[in-house]
Each structure stands twice: as structure tokens, then as C-alpha cells.
Write an enzyme that holds these catalytic residues in place. Structure first.
Site, PDB file in Angstrom:
ATOM      1  N   SER A  15      43.188  24.724  26.204  1.00 33.94           N
ATOM      2  CA  SER A  15      43.141  25.392  27.492  1.00 33.94           C
ATOM      3  C   SER A  15      41.497  25.823  27.593  1.00 33.94           C
ATOM      4  CB  SER A  15      44.132  26.188  27.849  1.00 33.94           C
ATOM      5  OG  SER A  15      44.033  27.219  26.857  1.00 33.94           O
ATOM      6  N   LYS A 190      33.520  15.559  16.299  1.00 31.10           N
ATOM      7  CA  LYS A 190      34.764  14.939  16.029  1.00 31.10           C
ATOM      8  C   LYS A 190      35.442  14.474  17.035  1.00 31.10           C
ATOM      9  CE  LYS A 190      34.599  15.147  11.627  1.00 31.10           C
ATOM     10  NZ  LYS A 190      34.531  13.855  10.947  1.00 31.10           N
ATOM     11  N   CYS A 384      38.368  48.259  47.807  1.00 26.56           N
ATOM     12  CA  CYS A 384      39.762  48.701  48.094  1.00 26.56           C
ATOM     13  C   CYS A 384      40.219  50.008  47.488  1.00 26.56           C
ATOM     14  CB  CYS A 384      40.754  47.362  47.550  1.00 26.56           C
ATOM     15  SG  CYS A 384      42.242  47.293  48.501  1.00 26.56           S
ATOM     16  N   LEU A 385      40.860  49.891  46.124  1.00 24.39           N
ATOM     17  CA  LEU A 385      41.021  51.284  45.314  1.00 24.39           C
ATOM     18  C   LEU A 385      39.935  52.036  45.207  1.00 24.39           C
ATOM     19  CD1 LEU A 385      43.391  52.805  43.971  1.00 24.39           C
ATOM     20  CD2 LEU A 385      42.969  51.719  41.981  1.00 24.39           C
ATOM     21  N   GLY A 386      38.688  51.492  45.030  1.00 25.21           N
ATOM     22  CA  GLY A 386      37.503  52.099  44.915  1.00 25.21           C
ATOM     23  C   GLY A 386      37.018  52.842  46.117  1.00 25.21           C
ATOM     24  N   MET A 387      37.426  52.220  47.494  1.00 20.27           N
ATOM     25  CA  MET A 387      37.400  53.222  48.504  1.00 20.27           C
ATOM     26  C   MET A 387      38.267  54.210  48.400  1.00 20.27           C
ATOM     27  SD  MET A 387      39.084  53.093  51.978  1.00 20.27           S
ATOM     28  CE  MET A 387      38.688  53.489  53.765  1.00 20.27           C
ATOM     29  N   HIS A 510      38.077  43.235  50.564  1.00 20.80           N
ATOM     30  CA  HIS A 510      37.486  42.793  49.467  1.00 20.80           C
ATOM     31  C   HIS A 510      36.431  41.627  49.742  1.00 20.80           C
ATOM     32  CE1 HIS A 510      40.669  43.932  46.368  1.00 20.80           C
ATOM     33  NE2 HIS A 510      41.297  43.736  47.612  1.00 20.80           N
ATOM     34  N   GLU A 512      34.289  40.538  47.814  1.00 28.77           N
ATOM     35  CA  GLU A 512      33.808  39.697  46.847  1.00 28.77           C
ATOM     36  C   GLU A 512      34.538  38.267  47.017  1.00 28.77           C
ATOM     37  OE1 GLU A 512      35.853  42.078  46.679  1.00 28.77           O
ATOM     38  OE2 GLU A 512      37.647  42.061  45.323  1.00 28.77           O
TER      39      GLU A 512
HETATM   40  N1  GLN Z   1      46.757  49.800  44.979  1.00 34.06           N
HETATM   41  C1  GLN Z   1      45.932  50.048  46.171  1.00 34.06           C
HETATM   42  C2  GLN Z   1      46.772  49.567  47.458  1.00 34.06           C
HETATM   43  O1  GLN Z   1      47.868  48.864  47.327  1.00 34.06           O
HETATM   44  C3  GLN Z   1      44.733  49.240  46.213  1.00 34.06           C
HETATM   45  C4  GLN Z   1      45.031  47.897  45.999  1.00 34.06           C
HETATM   46  C5  GLN Z   1      43.491  46.966  45.870  1.00 34.06           C
HETATM   47  O2  GLN Z   1      42.708  47.716  45.158  1.00 34.06           O
HETATM   48  N2  GLN Z   1      43.702  45.853  45.827  1.00 34.06           N
HETATM   49  O3  GLN Z   1      46.622  50.209  48.685  1.00 34.06           O
END
Ligand code: GLN
Length: 533
Positions: A15, A190, A384-387, A510, A512
Site C-alpha cells: 500500500s 527486482k 475550527c477548534l483552533g478558533m 476549514h 485548508e
Molecule cells: N470539536 C469541535 C467541534 O465539533 C471542533 C471541530 C473541528 O475542529 N473540526 O465543534
């Protein structure tokens, strides 16, 4: 209308040979020749989608505009092709069986014994053909996950055999990817593992049309000819793919190997338009000749497996090239960031990003990293969680809300600054039930984010259950953390900024997921630019 042509990509020997990158590179070349192409990924596991998988198991879960939680290879497809994918681009065994079982319960097969052949294989064939016909593509490339010979991929291989038989070889070809190892002791490449894996395919009734040989080093013509002879494949149809320094080099290498031309000839399609890849090559030149370097710390809890942050690290590659700057992404384990070592771990960084995530593990380290960025004027991007963590940090250390938290972490907190969204409160099932996919966002005209996007109406992809608690909004605004992006329909806060800081932005979405080579994401570009200063 011309018939849709199908290209299947299978893998043998091991894989992780990079089927996704080869598929994306081939698609890129065909697209550059003027064909409409899409790529589909088949994952032979029983989960309905990877949304319920731990990133350690499977890497990042990629989210499409239509809100499907999918395999990370779809991220590569979008980054290479610059066109959106959807739920239809990712099939799993779980999804196939779920559909068949629902049909059985409805009575669609009344009186019949429901079996792998023909019911499961028919459903697989339907899902493969659906993408091409509904979206009207000229060519559909379907990547079959796993390795030929695996028990779980057998129904897919059988479906490919049937499609090939039904449509004929001029409409459906198989590219088989294998590994050609180099044995140092004998000083030789090989070919036996390749021969064996082709035998596996033959046993299943499929003669591959093209072989792509993955190798660490370049292969000699002799090796290619030997493989051609023993695997019964034309010499021109044996293509080498030696390791390269960046995945973005692979389309150029595949063009040199004429992979696209061989595919088109086999499918009896015109090879008239040569793919010059002008923009792509410009990107590569910038990528390979950076004028400066910045170090950005990615603070997360899945850092042992860099694939968990695939789209983020690729976004930095795109944004770095725009800024003619090499981004050194340093992965920092959030559980290792402690009060006593935070400055030691973070002081050499030009910027800090706190990654998305779920659950309480590593949260305090993330909050400490954010405090460091905020107090030391280090550019910060929270996703996300970073915010959400940036909101918690601000509550605890600026607003003096002792014990402020997200109710995901502490349901008893006196200051639930991040709380479960109203529509999530009645949700019990875990799979596919988050706020998923693209939502509109109205951006404050006078904001850093608006400067970056150069527009105020944006749409970004989401994957979360929790949100900023609007009850505390006034407290934040008074103390200098400002909502600069709001969902117009639900009044949810999507972006928080600290205007007095050099560059401090938290986004609930997101970015990204939508950065591509041709369209690098404006937020990443602006963040890297700020880190360069
Ligand atoms: N756990 C957080 C929420 O559900 C953030 C999710 C995330 O970072 N994608 O809101």
C-alpha cells in the site's frame, strides 16, 4: 454524446505507493489537454465514510462542498484539478452495502437471494458509472484503494472486470501501480513482486493495460522491457515513477513518460492538444526557488501522523510559493506544551497555527500556545477548534472568566463561551451529523480577513458541532476580539479577529480544504505574508 471513458487505477505489492498522486497527475495532464476529467476513490472498508475514523487510523478526513466526509485523496484530486468533488467521488464498502441492504428491505429484490455477485457488484458498477454520466465527464478515473489480492477489494476488482467486458478495452483501461524494490546487496532492481501482483490481477480476470513502476531510483530500459515481456504489456505502456522531492513534480514526470498519451491512445481519444502546464510549471519554479524561509508551528494532537493535517500542510506549500517563501512547518504536540516550557518551545516560531480537533486531549497546550501568540504579537491562525480555543483563551486571560471553556470539554463550566449548536442538541447518531459542507459567510469590510479575501461574500467548508456562544459577544467586542465573519442565515460567528494584534485570526471553517495549486487560499497567503515580515 460521446461515451464516457473509464480508467481504473489498482495497486500491487504494497500500500502507500501513491495511487492518489498518480491518478491526480494523470487527470491533470488529461485536463490540460482539454478533457473533462474527474477522479473517484473506492475505499474497501466497512465504515460508511471516514468521518467516524480516528485520524491516526486513516489520516485527515476531507470535506467536500456538498458536505461529504471523505478520504484525504479527494483533497489531492481537488488540489491538482482545481474542480470540486462531491459525495459521488468517494465510495466505501459500507456505503455500497448500506444501499443494497436498504433496497432489500424496501423489497427491490423481492423473491431473490441477495448476493455479492450480482447485487453488490451491480451497485459498485452503478456508483462508478454515476459519476461520469451525471456530471458529464469525458473520462472518469477510479482509484481502487488497498492492494490487489486483499479479500476486501475482490468485489471491486470483479466489478472492474465486468465493466471492461461490457464496455470494451477502448472504453475502459486498467493502470496497475507496483513497487520495484532496489536490493542493495545485489545492486539490482527486482521485478518479481511486480510479476506476482500482475498474476494476482490476471487470476481475477484482468490484464492490466499500463503498468506504473514506483521505485526509489530511476529504472533502466532493460528493467522496463523485462517487466513488459513478463507481464504481457506493451513496452511503451510500462511507465516509471521514481521518487521526487515534491508530489507536484509528478505530473511533469508523467508527461515525460507519456502516460497521458498512452492512456489516450488506448482509449482511442485524440492526442492533438499537448499539455504545456504553463501555470503548473510556474508554480513549481517558485516552489523550488524560495527567497526566504519562515517557520510556522502547527500545534495539534495528531502530530505523530502528519497525514492527519494533509490539507493544512499542502495549503502552506501553495501559499509559500505565492510568497516565494519556504514554509517550514514544525509539528508541535499540544500535550507537550506546558506553562513552564511554552516560551522555550515557541519562541523561534514566525507564526503559530492551532489545528482542528475533537475532545479534550491536548486542549490546555493549545490554549497556552495561543496565549503565547497573543501576548507576544506572533501571527496566529486558528482553524475550527483552533478558533474555539482562541475564544476560550481570551475569556480566561483577558475577560477574566475563570474556568471558561467549551461545553465539549467541560459541560459544567460557569462560562460556556463555546457551546453546542442548537440544531445539534437533539442529534444522537455520530456519522455524518455535524455541520458539514459549505456555508455562506458575510465578512466585515473593515477587517484583516476582508483585506485577504478582497471580497466580503465568501463561502467556506465546515465540520463541527460547537459554535461561539453569542451571549458573550458584547464582552469580547468591548475587550478587542471582534467577530468579522458571520453566517447571514443562522447568525453564527464564523471569524474572530484581534485588530490590535499583528495578525490574529480564528476561523470556525476549514480554509485548508479549498486551497489548490491554481487557487491558493487567500487566508493562508496572507498569514504566511504576515509571518514573513
Ligand atoms: N470539536 C469541535 C467541534 O465539533 C471542533 C471541530 C473541528 O475542529 N473540526 O465543534
Amino acid at each position: 454524446m460521446a461515451e464516457v471513458k473509464y480508467v481504473f487505477v489498482t495497486g500491487g505489492v504494497t500500500s502507500s505507493l501513491g495511487k492518489g498522486i498518480i491518478s491526480s497527475s494523470l487527470a491533470k495532464l488529461l485536463q490540460a489537454r482539454g478533457y473533462s476529467v474527474t477522479i473517484q476513490k473506492i475505499d474497501p472498508y466497512i465504515n460508511v465514510d471516514p468521518g467516524t475514523l480516528n485520524p491516526y487510523e486513516h489520516g485527515e478526513c476531507y470535506v467536500t462542498i456538498d458536505g461529504a466526509e471523505t478520504d484525504l485523496d479527494l483533497g489531492h484530486y481537488e488540489r491538482f484539478l482545481n474542480i470540486p468533488t462531491s459525495q459521488a467521488n468517494n465510495i466505501t464498502t459500507g456505503r455500497i452495502y448500506k444501499t443494497v441492504i436498504e433496497k432489500e428491505r424496501r423489497g427491490d429484490y423481492l423473491g431473490k437471494t441477495v448476493q455479492v455477485i450480482p447485487h453488490i457488484t451491480d451497485e459498485i458498477k452503478r456508483s462508478i458509472k454515476d459519476v461520469g454520466s451525471k456530471e458529464k465527464h469525458d473520462i472518469v478515473i477510479t482509484e481502487i484503494g488497498g492492494t490487489v489480492g486483499d479479500i476486501e477489494s475482490l468485489p471491486y476488482i470483479e466489478a472492474v472486470r465486468q465493466i471492461r467486458w461490457e464496455l470494451g478495452i477502448k472504453n475502459c483501461i486498467v493502470i496497475h501501480l507496483t513497487l520495484v524494490p532496489y536490493l542493495k546487496a545485489s545492486g539490482e532492481h527486482k521485478t518479481k513482486p511486480t510479476q506476482h501482483s500482475v498474476k494476482n490481477l490476471l487470476e481475477a480476470g484482468i490484464q492490466p493495460d499500463i503498468l506504473v513502476l514506483r521505485a526509489e531510483l530511476e529504472l533502466s530500459q532493460d528493467i522496463k522491457e523485462k517487466v513488459a515481456l513478463f507481464c504481457n504489456v506493451e513496452k511503451e505502456a510500462v511507465v516509471q515513477s521514481a521518487d521526487v522531492s515534491t508530489i507536484y513534480e509528478v505530473p511533469v514526470k508523467m508527461l515525460e513518460e507519456k502516460l497521458d498519451e498512452t492512456v489516450l491512445k488506448k482509449l482511442q481519444l485524440s492526442t492533438k492538444n499537448y499539455p504545456h502546464l504553463k501555470k503548473w510549471r510556474d508554480f513549481l519554479t517558485k516552489l523550488k526557488n524560495p527567497k526566504k524561509t519562515v517557520t510556522i508551528g502547527l500545534v495539534g494532537k495528531y502530530v505523530e501522523l502528519p497525514d492527519a493535517y494533509k490539507s493544512i500542510s499542502e495549503s502552506f506549500i501553495h501559499a509559500g510559493a505565492v510568497n516565494e517563501c519556504k514554509v517550514n512547518l514544525e509539528l508541535i504536540h499540544s500535550e507537550e506544551v506546558k506553562e513552564e516550557n511554552a516560551s522555550l518551545l515557541l519562541e523561534h516560531l514566525d507564526g503559530i497555527l492551532v489545528a482542528p480537533g475533537f475532545g479534550s486531549r491536548g486542549i490546555e497546550g493549545k490554549i497556552l500556545a495561543i496565549r503565547y501568540a497573543r501576548e507576544n504579537n506572533v501571527p496566529y491562525l486558528g482553524i475550527c477548534l483552533g478558533m474555539q480555543c482562541a475564544v476560550i483563551e481570551f475569556a480566561r486571560n483577558v475577560l477574566n472568566f475563570r474556568g471558561a471553556d467549551s461545553t465539549e470539554i467541560n459541560t459544567e463550566t460557569a462560562y460556556p463561551v463555546i457551546d453546542l449548536m442548537e440544531e445539534q442538541k437533539s442529534v444522537v447518531n455520530k456519522g455524518g451529523t455535524m455541520r458539514l459542507g459549505s456555508y455562506d459567510c458575510k465578512v466585515h469590510e473593515n477587517s484583516r480577513v476582508c483585506d485577504a479575501y478582497k471580497k466580503s461574500d465568501i463561502s467556506e467548508r465546515h465540520r463541527h458541532r460547537y459554535e461561539f456562544n453569542n451571549k458573550y459577544l458584547d464582552d469580547y467586542v468591548k475587550s478587542g476580539m471582534i467577530p468579522t465573519g458571520i453566517n447571514p442565515d443562522a447568525n453564527l460567528i464564523e471569524i474572530m479577529e484581534i485588530p490590535d494584534h499583528r495578525w490574529f485570526v480564528g476561523v470556525q471553517f476549514h480554509p485548508e480544504y479549498s486551497s489548490t495549486v491554481v487557487n491558493p487560499h487567500p487566508l493562508f497567503i496572507d498569514f504566511v505574508k504576515a509571518c514573513c515580515k
